[in-house]
Design an enzyme around this catalytic site. Structure first.
Site, short mmCIF file in Angstrom:
data_model
loop_
_atom_site.label_atom_id
_atom_site.label_comp_id
_atom_site.label_asym_id
_atom_site.label_seq_id
_atom_site.Cartn_x
_atom_site.Cartn_y
_atom_site.Cartn_z
N ALA A 25 0.83 -1.21 0.00
CA ALA A 25 0.00 0.00 0.00
C ALA A 25 0.87 1.26 0.00
CB ALA A 25 -0.93 -0.01 1.22
N THR A 129 2.42 -5.31 14.61
CA THR A 129 2.88 -6.29 15.61
C THR A 129 1.70 -7.18 15.97
OG1 THR A 129 3.44 -6.59 17.95
CG2 THR A 129 2.55 -4.46 17.38
N ASP A 131 1.13 -8.25 18.78
CA ASP A 131 0.79 -8.05 20.20
C ASP A 131 -0.39 -7.11 20.44
OD1 ASP A 131 2.99 -9.66 20.69
OD2 ASP A 131 4.35 -7.97 21.02
N ALA A 190 -12.16 -20.37 26.99
CA ALA A 190 -11.19 -20.85 27.99
C ALA A 190 -11.78 -20.73 29.39
CB ALA A 190 -9.91 -20.03 27.88
N ARG A 250 -1.43 -30.83 31.33
CA ARG A 250 -0.46 -30.76 30.23
C ARG A 250 -0.21 -29.28 29.91
NH1 ARG A 250 -0.08 -35.27 31.42
NH2 ARG A 250 -0.08 -37.15 30.13
N ARG A 259 3.28 -16.10 14.69
CA ARG A 259 3.72 -14.96 13.89
C ARG A 259 3.63 -15.22 12.38
NH1 ARG A 259 8.33 -12.65 17.07
NH2 ARG A 259 9.66 -12.96 15.27
O1 F6P Z 1 6.48 -8.55 19.52
C1 F6P Z 1 6.16 -9.70 18.84
C2 F6P Z 1 6.64 -10.93 19.57
O2 F6P Z 1 6.23 -12.06 18.82
C3 F6P Z 1 6.19 -11.04 21.02
O3 F6P Z 1 4.87 -11.50 21.13
C4 F6P Z 1 7.22 -11.99 21.57
O4 F6P Z 1 7.38 -11.80 22.95
C5 F6P Z 1 8.47 -11.60 20.83
O5 F6P Z 1 8.04 -10.94 19.65
C6 F6P Z 1 9.35 -12.76 20.47
O6 F6P Z 1 10.50 -12.25 19.91
P1 F6P Z 1 11.60 -13.12 19.15
O7 F6P Z 1 11.05 -13.47 17.80
O8 F6P Z 1 12.77 -12.22 19.08
O9 F6P Z 1 11.81 -14.36 19.96
#
Ligand code: F6P
Length: 326
Positions: A25, A129, A131, A190, A250, A259
């Site tokens: 974009a 992100t 998060d 949950a 467990r 990701r």
């Molecule tokens: O900020 C994104 C994130 O996936 C977080 O959720 C996680 O704590 C961190 O990055 C993990 O980072 P890395 O890929 O450096 O292990």
């Protein structure tokens, strides 16, 4: 600064699904408006090493549906230092880049904010992100896809948990925040959700489970946000074992699979809007701001606000966790 003729675009920090849609974009909006576009590879590191590559409209063809980032990304220590930022500035100047779109998270915007206090090349941010922890935008790019991935995984865990009457502690990402945990916990029904924003809830698991226990639930899923003060899922499960002896426990840590993957429709659309708005903001003379989405409208949020203020959890969702669990 005069009129903007050439912009740079980079992705920085943890990758997130939808970053490619945002790069696309940015690239196409810029070209549509008569600008040249330079892809900066490996985030801020690419600025410091002058790792630049011109982008055309076709350079971003066939990328909207891909996870990861075609520009690569990095967490760059050098950019935190004044010498690193100086090198970056000199390289941008030499390449005649007069505006930059930074697609990334909190840490990336902190760097962008400092850079804009020191140098006159405007930076505009696009929140990317998984998060969803950036103040000033309802959604960050990648959050929706990661959530859907978590939900798919937890549904699968639920099948096996029910089959064997087990309790699972499932750890999800989110850095210091509980947005992924809260939304995925609600979406998967949950039995309990442990999040950094709610202090001490790891200690109250027994109480949280009482209602379910009365109904003799055949499975129990406890979602644990990785950033909780009580530790990760393994540590919490270990600590709670003595008081949960009537459960077979467990642990499952979902990790980086959260990701990856093809971005959801929502992430693609949000990324397309935000990438477009970032270029428009540069053309309007903005700098040191993030483009965000609030109530489905594009907004501009100063970097200093986006990085300083904590984005709280949705209180309604927190309130209904126990209600929906009777
Ligand atoms: O900020 C994104 C994130 O996936 C977080 O959720 C996680 O704590 C961190 O990055 C993990 O980072 P890395 O890929 O450096 O292990």
């Amino acid at each position: 600064m005069g009129k903007i003729k050439k912009i740079g675009v980079l992705t920085s920090g943890g990758d997130a699904p939808g970053m490619n849609a945002a790069i696309r974009a940015v690239t196409r909006t810029a070209i549509y408006n008569g600008l040249e576009v330079i892809g900066i590879r490996h985030g801020y590191l690419g600025m410091i090493n002058a790792n630049f590559k011109p982008l055309q409209a076709h350079s971003v063809s066939d990328t909207i549906q891909r996870g990861g980032t075609i520009l690569k990304t990095a967490r760059c220590e050098e950019f935190r230092k004044p010498e690193g930022r100086k090198k970056a500035y000199e390289n941008l100047r030499a390449a005649e880049i007069d505006g930059v779109v930074v697609i990334g998270g909190d840490g990336s915007f902190k760097g962008a904010n400092i850079f804009n206090e020191e140098y006159d090349i405007p930076f505009v941010g696009v929140p990317g992100t998984i998060d969803n922890d950036i103040f000033g935008t309802d959604y960050t790019i990648g959050y929706d896809t990661a959530l859907n991935t978590v939900v798919q995984c937890v549904d699968k865990i639920r099948d096996t948990a029910s089959a064997l009457n087990r309790m699972f502690f499932v750890e999800v990402m989110g850095a210091e925040s509980g947005h992924i945990a809260l939304y995925s916990g609600i979406a998967t029904g949950a039995e309990a959700i442990i999040m950094p924003e709610i202090k001490g809830n790891a200690r109250d698991i027994r109480k949280m489970l009482e209602t379910g226990n009365k109904r003799k639930k055949s499975s129990n899923i406890i979602i644990v946000a990785e950033g909780d003060e009580a530790g990760g899922a393994l540590a919490i499960a270990e600590r709670l074992k003595p008081e949960l002896q009537d459960y077979e426990i467990r642990v499952s840590i979902l990790g980086h699979l959260q990701r990856g993957g093809s971005p959801s429709a929502l992430d693609r659309v949000n990324a397309s809007r935000l990438g477009n708005a970032a270029v428009e903001a540069l053309l309007d003379g903005q700098q040191s701001v993030m483009v965000g989405l609030q109530n489905n409208e594009i907004v501009l949020v100063p970097f200093r606000k986006a990085v300083k203020q904590h984005k709280g959890l949705n209180q309604h969702l927190v309130d209904i966790i126990d209600v929906l669990n009777i």
